[in-house]
Scaffold this motif. Structure first.
Motif, mmCIF file in Angstrom:
data_model
loop_
_atom_site.group_PDB
_atom_site.id
_atom_site.type_symbol
_atom_site.label_atom_id
_atom_site.label_comp_id
_atom_site.label_asym_id
_atom_site.label_seq_id
_atom_site.Cartn_x
_atom_site.Cartn_y
_atom_site.Cartn_z
ATOM 1 N N GLU A 34 75.635 82.698 118.393
ATOM 2 C CA GLU A 34 74.303 82.728 119.013
ATOM 3 C C GLU A 34 73.722 84.137 118.965
ATOM 4 N N ARG A 35 74.537 85.127 119.270
ATOM 5 C CA ARG A 35 74.050 86.506 119.244
ATOM 6 C C ARG A 35 73.742 86.954 117.818
ATOM 7 N N THR A 36 74.525 86.459 116.866
ATOM 8 C CA THR A 36 74.250 86.751 115.461
ATOM 9 C C THR A 36 72.912 86.138 115.055
ATOM 10 N N GLY A 53 79.188 91.214 119.699
ATOM 11 C CA GLY A 53 77.997 90.474 120.135
ATOM 12 C C GLY A 53 77.102 91.339 121.004
ATOM 13 N N TRP A 54 77.704 92.125 121.882
ATOM 14 C CA TRP A 54 76.972 93.092 122.707
ATOM 15 C C TRP A 54 76.262 94.082 121.780
ATOM 16 N N GLN A 58 70.334 85.524 116.973
ATOM 17 C CA GLN A 58 69.259 86.305 117.593
ATOM 18 C C GLN A 58 69.008 87.588 116.785
ATOM 19 N N LEU A 92 73.174 92.593 120.244
ATOM 20 C CA LEU A 92 72.038 92.524 121.167
ATOM 21 C C LEU A 92 71.395 93.899 121.359
ATOM 22 N N LEU A 109 75.099 91.765 130.183
ATOM 23 C CA LEU A 109 75.289 92.902 129.289
ATOM 24 C C LEU A 109 75.761 94.138 130.053
ATOM 25 N N GLN A 120 70.650 87.885 131.658
ATOM 26 C CA GLN A 120 71.157 88.541 130.448
ATOM 27 C C GLN A 120 71.450 90.016 130.714
ATOM 28 N N ARG A 178 79.377 81.946 121.259
ATOM 29 C CA ARG A 178 78.574 83.035 121.828
ATOM 30 C C ARG A 178 78.283 84.094 120.756
#
Length: 184
Positions: free
Chosen positions: A10-12, A111-112, A14, A115, A139, A135, A7
């Motif tokens: 994936e956020r990195t 990760g938050w 994005q 985003l 969040l 999403q 996870r």
């Protein structure tokens, strides 16, 4: 790969796409009052470096952000590699809100952060950014888990009112003290 490490990765990824799209707008203002795009990126890198350093990982010298996109990609590759190492994501420690794992912290806090600061960089550089209902709910749930700490100095400004028919993206940004109508 551990689920929390995945996870975070994936956020990195994005965030990396947004960083690549900033191009020459690194000194543009962002929704973070008083911060440019370069300041936002410096914050993201430094907070990840600080946390991993506290966990015993040496990331070497901090980047100077002369080439922000390149510096981010080198940093991101190093951090994702650390989090993906055997057993690292599952490593337990006493976090701000109690016992947790390094992977959970990287996925759900940092990760938050990726985003939300991704939205700041996107908006400052004229890139599209949005979240869907699922999403936004995820969040918001993470944010709600922090209670009033969410609105501590340096985290988020107080929530902003938006119309009831606001989009999931606008509701999330407003919940985090960011004006959905903001533009540079």
């Amino acid at each position: 790969m551990d689920q929390t490490a995945r996870r975070f990765a994936e956020r990195t990824a994005q965030f990396t796409q947004i960083v690549r799209g900033v191009k020459d707008r690194w000194d543009a203002p962002t929704p973070c009052a008083g911060w440019t795009g370069r300041d936002v990126l410096a914050h993201v890198i430094q907070t990840e470096r600080d946390f991993l350093g506290q966990q015993g990982f040496d990331l070497g010298a901090a980047p100077d952000l002369a080439d922000p996109a390149r510096d981010w990609e080198e940093h991101a590759e190093q951090v994702v590699d650390i989090v993906d190492r055997d057993g690292v994501a599952a490593r337990e420690y006493d976090g701000f809100f109690g016992p947790t794992t390094l992977g959970a912290t990287m996925a759900d806090f940092y990760g938050w952060d990726l985003l939300i600061h991704g939205s700041d960089l996107a908006r400052a550089s004229g890139q599209p950014w949005s979240v869907d209902e699922e999403q936004a709910a995820a969040l918001t749930a993470v944010s709600d888990g922090w209670g009033e700490a969410l609105y501590s100095e340096g985290i988020c400004a107080p929530a902003i009112d938006v119309p009831e028919d606001a989009s999931p993206t606008d509701r999330l940004l407003a919940r985090l003290g960011r004006d959905p109508r903001w533009h540079p």
